[in-house]
Write an enzyme that holds these catalytic residues in place. Structure first.
Site, short mmCIF file in Angstrom:
data_model
loop_
_atom_site.label_atom_id
_atom_site.label_comp_id
_atom_site.label_asym_id
_atom_site.label_seq_id
_atom_site.Cartn_x
_atom_site.Cartn_y
_atom_site.Cartn_z
N CYS B 86 0.83 -1.20 0.00
CA CYS B 86 0.00 0.00 0.00
C CYS B 86 0.87 1.26 0.00
O CYS B 86 1.50 1.56 -0.99
CB CYS B 86 -0.97 -0.03 1.18
SG CYS B 86 -2.33 1.15 1.01
N HIS B 203 -3.47 -5.47 1.18
CA HIS B 203 -2.74 -5.66 2.44
C HIS B 203 -2.65 -7.14 2.80
O HIS B 203 -3.50 -7.64 3.56
CB HIS B 203 -3.48 -4.93 3.56
CG HIS B 203 -3.29 -3.44 3.55
ND1 HIS B 203 -2.23 -2.82 4.17
CD2 HIS B 203 -4.02 -2.46 2.98
CE1 HIS B 203 -2.32 -1.51 4.00
NE2 HIS B 203 -3.40 -1.27 3.28
N GLU B 205 -0.71 -8.49 4.90
CA GLU B 205 -0.45 -8.63 6.34
C GLU B 205 -1.76 -8.56 7.15
O GLU B 205 -1.79 -8.96 8.31
CB GLU B 205 0.55 -7.57 6.81
CG GLU B 205 0.00 -6.19 7.16
CD GLU B 205 -0.46 -5.38 5.95
OE1 GLU B 205 -0.49 -5.91 4.83
OE2 GLU B 205 -0.79 -4.19 6.15
#
Lengths: 81, 237
Positions: B86, B203, B205
């Site tokens: 991002c 994302h 994560e």
């Protein structure tokens, strides 16, 4: 000296913000507004002896930081602050 | 295996990345402040999401000049694996580590939702544990993820197989409706020519455990562990 730097999206790059502003103006009844392009404006107060020196510095600043050459172009006006 | 998570003022997914690496993946993670000049002997570098330097001027434009970025550049030049997520992707673009730039989403809205991305290339350190064409469900959260590059640059990216992720439907079809931000060619992520630097807007994560809705993102972290373990990458220390 004061350098004024105008950063705008290149003509080939779509400008969603400008389009949205244009839509809002049309909603307000400004049908005569054909198109809007949104950009950025910077005023740089520069310690420089000549307008040429000020322009050179502002140009470097624009190349390195103020504009992203992938999507933006800029023009500079120099005058007394 | 040691992961460096770079922290800029305004990073806000740094802890998510740290958590994914340290507590889900089970590898060592360490925060590295943007004013540091060393990555502390890390094997992998993660530039996390957020709003580095408030996203002032342009996303990633100021972060690019943070002292740590010289070390990141040197690490990447030496072949070390770098993942930009991002805002981290935006920093990589501004720094010139990846080609192109980000525009405001075509919706002019901050898009925060789960999307589907198709793995276009498994020949990168962050996708080698994926199947070619595998569709991952990963969230996005950005206002400026509308990827743009000159047509000639996009053509070169396609020819060099540098488009790593593309926004698709759940079935893996590239459609305009599946494109959340207007990115050219539905590009969600790409790599450099050397393939060791990968950036993506979604994302991973935030999608490492089923408890948060998807564990598909863990594949990216598993991939780099595999890449380093198998010695696919030159060590960059």
């Amino acid at each position: 000296m004061r350098a004024r730097v105008f950063v705008t999206l290149k003509p080939s790059v779509f400008d969603p913000q400008g389009t949205t502003v244009a839509d809002a103006l049309h909603t307000l009844g400004y049908a005569a507004v054909r198109n809007v392009r949104q950009g950025k404006y910077f005023e740089l107060d520069i310690d420089a002896q000549t307008a040429e020196d000020a322009r050179k510095l502002a140009s470097e600043a624009a190349d390195k930081l103020l504009a992203n050459p992938v999507i933006e172009s800029y023009r500079i006006e120099v005058g007394n602050a | 295996m040691k992961f460096a998570v770079v922290v800029f003022p305004g990073s806000n997914c740094d802890h998510d990345a740290y958590y994914a690496v340290e507590h889900v993946l089970g590898q060592e993670a360490a925060f590295v402040w943007h004013k540091d000049t060393s990555l502390g002997g890390a094997d992998v570098v993660v530039l996390p999401g957020g709003f580095a330097h408030g996203d002032y001027l342009r996303t990633g434009a100021i972060a690019r000049f943070s002292p740590i970025m010289q070390a990141v550049q040197a690490f990447a030049d030496a072949g070390g694996p770098v993942l930009g997520i991002c805002n981290g992707f935006q920093v990589l673009l501004e720094a010139g580590l990846l080609p192109g730039a980000m525009l405001r989403n075509r919706s002019v809205k901050f898009q925060c939702e789960h999307v589907f991305v198709r793995v276009e290339q498994t020949h990168t350190p962050f996708t080698m544990a994926c199947r070619q064409g595998q569709v991952l469900r990963i969230p996005i959260a950005h206002g400026e993820g509308n990827y743009y590059a000159e047509p000639a640059v996009v053509e070169r990216l396609e020819q060099n197989r540098q488009v790593v992720f593309r926004y698709t439907t759940a079935a893996g079809e590239v459609t305009d409706a599946a494109n959340p931000n207007g990115s050219v060619h539905n590009i969600a992520g790409l790599c450099n020519e050397r393939r060791n630097v990968v950036g993506l807007m979604p994302h991973p994560e935030r999608a490492c455990e089923l408890a948060v809705g998807s564990a598909d993102g863990l594949l990216l972290f598993d991939s780099v562990v595999r890449a380093l373990t198998q010695g696919v990458l030159a060590t960059a220390r």
